[in-house]
Design a protein around this motif. Structure first.
Motif, PDB file in Angstrom:
ATOM      1  N   CYS A  37       9.941  -0.676  -3.876  1.00  0.00           N
ATOM      2  CA  CYS A  37       8.589  -1.209  -3.669  1.00  0.00           C
ATOM      3  C   CYS A  37       7.979  -0.558  -2.422  1.00  0.00           C
ATOM      4  O   CYS A  37       8.567  -0.634  -1.338  1.00  0.00           O
ATOM      5  CB  CYS A  37       8.659  -2.724  -3.499  1.00  0.00           C
ATOM      6  SG  CYS A  37       7.110  -3.415  -2.923  1.00  0.00           S
ATOM      7  N   CYS A  40       7.240  -3.378   0.466  1.00  0.00           N
ATOM      8  CA  CYS A  40       8.243  -4.172   1.165  1.00  0.00           C
ATOM      9  C   CYS A  40       8.429  -3.677   2.605  1.00  0.00           C
ATOM     10  O   CYS A  40       8.606  -4.454   3.524  1.00  0.00           O
ATOM     11  CB  CYS A  40       9.573  -4.148   0.416  1.00  0.00           C
ATOM     12  SG  CYS A  40       9.666  -5.437  -0.839  1.00  0.00           S
ATOM     13  N   HIS A 102       8.318 -10.227  -1.363  1.00  0.00           N
ATOM     14  CA  HIS A 102       8.108  -9.515  -2.634  1.00  0.00           C
ATOM     15  C   HIS A 102       8.028 -10.499  -3.812  1.00  0.00           C
ATOM     16  O   HIS A 102       8.697 -11.518  -3.821  1.00  0.00           O
ATOM     17  CB  HIS A 102       9.273  -8.535  -2.860  1.00  0.00           C
ATOM     18  CG  HIS A 102       9.082  -7.650  -4.045  1.00  0.00           C
ATOM     19  ND1 HIS A 102       8.495  -6.413  -3.950  1.00  0.00           N
ATOM     20  CD2 HIS A 102       9.358  -7.849  -5.353  1.00  0.00           C
ATOM     21  CE1 HIS A 102       8.437  -5.875  -5.156  1.00  0.00           C
ATOM     22  NE2 HIS A 102       8.957  -6.728  -6.036  1.00  0.00           N
TER      23      HIS A 102
HETATM   24 ZN   LIG Z   1       7.867  -5.427  -2.253  1.00  0.00          ZN
END
Ligand SMILES: [Zn+2]
Ligand SMILES: [Zn+2]
Length: 333
Positions: A37, A40, A102
């Motif tokens: 991600c 993050c 997240h």
């Molecule tokens: Zn994330």
């Protein structure tokens, strides 16, 4: 560089942004799942435009969109192409990483996270308003793939535009015409009626009322109005932003309980920028008194509709009065 093009038949502006097609998942029906991600880590070293820190580290960050639809550099140039109009694609496109957590669904947001988000909306609106090339600042967020969120990390967007979006323009015209006749704000009058009748009211707190609009285009669509007249989101005080976080949390929780955590779109509708900008048709003359800002929340529970594309109209299968009743009475899990 991208550009804005206007079709003479519809009068609608479209951003033609070829750079966006370089995005990995631009043309696939569904974005491929990313292994890591990008949010993050807080934007992976992207320039931090705005940040809120807390005792445990960063709580919210605003970074430039890596795949912007509009570019911040350059001058605004207008040209005609036959009967069509063109403007260079000047604008700002920022991503707000709402939280380090997240995979949040709408109802998972804490009031503090929503307050941070609204503070970021306000701060970025105030700052971008100083750029005289911009006429409107859009602030919005998508939660869930069906709502258009490509990355499953809570984020929002700010897009500063060199034109007033058509939907805002229509509301601006209607509000200005009403004000010119009555010297009253149309939304203030509507809100007074709604609060009296109560049939479409979902929830109220001290500063805000949430309701299912009379002619809601989508099922369970909710509009959140400040009870006290205000034309611009950016002028909201911190106390009001707290109240807005409170009512948003309430609506997100009710939608999640009633509709099993649907994808949700949220957008602020605020007055176009005025100071120092031309107002050739006079719609902005009394904008401080005639326009009333609001925030719209829409759960995405119906798929794409060809009817909508073909006609510009929607067919809403849920009567707004029923939607409001369900949302008022649902037990929040
Ligand atoms: Zn994330
Ligand atoms: Zn008003």
């Amino acid at each position: 560089m991208s550009e804005l093009r206007r079709e003479p038949l519809t009068g609608k502006w479209t951003i033609i942004a070829p750079e966006r097609s370089r995005r990995r998942d631009a043309f696939s029906a569904k974005g491929e799942k990313r292994s890591r991600c990008p949010f993050c880590g807080g934007g992976n070293g992207l320039y931090e435009i705005y940040k809120i820190d807390g005792p445990e580290g960063w709580e919210l960050k605003t970074v430039p969109n890596r795949y912007p639809v509009l570019g911040i550099e350059g001058s605004l140039e207008r040209s005609g192409h036959g009967l069509c109009d063109r403007i260079t694609g000047i604008g700002a496109n920022e991503i707000i990483i709402d939280s380090p957590r997240h995979g949040l669904k709408a109802a998972d947001y804490t009031e503090k996270e929503l307050l941070n988000l609204f503070r970021a909306f306000k701060a970025r609106m105030e700052d971008l308003a100083k750029d005289m090339r911009f006429r409107y600042i859009a602030a919005f967020k998508s939660i869930g793939e069906e709502a258009g969120a490509v990355i499953d990390h809570p984020h929002s967007q700010i897009v500063a535009l060199p034109v007033i979006p058509p939907s805002v323009k229509k509301e601006l015209e209607a509000s200005a015409a009403y004000y010119a006749e009555k010297e009253r704000c149309l939304s203030c009058d509507l809100l007074e009626e709604e609060i009296k009748s109560r049939s479409r009211i979902v929830f109220e707190n001290y500063d805000f009322a949430a309701l299912c609009p009379y002619g809601a285009a989508y099922p369970f669509q909710v509009s959140v109005y400040p009870k006290k007249h205000g034309h611009s989101f950016a002028l909201c005080g911190d106390g009001s932003l707290k109240q807005l976080a409170d009512i948003t949390k309430e609506i997100y929780s009710r939608l999640a309980s009633l509709l099993n955590s649907p994808a949700v779109m949220t957008a602020v509708s605020t007055a176009p920028l005025k100071d120092g900008r031309p107002d050739l048709k006079g719609e902005l003359s009394y904008v401080e008194s005639s326009f009333h800002w609001r925030m719209d929340i829409r759960p995405v529970i119906t798929g794409a509709s060809c009817f909508e594309w073909a006609s510009g109209m929607t067919a809403n299968p849920v009567q707004p009065e029923e939607a409001a009743l369900y949302l008022r009475e649902v037990a929040v899990k």
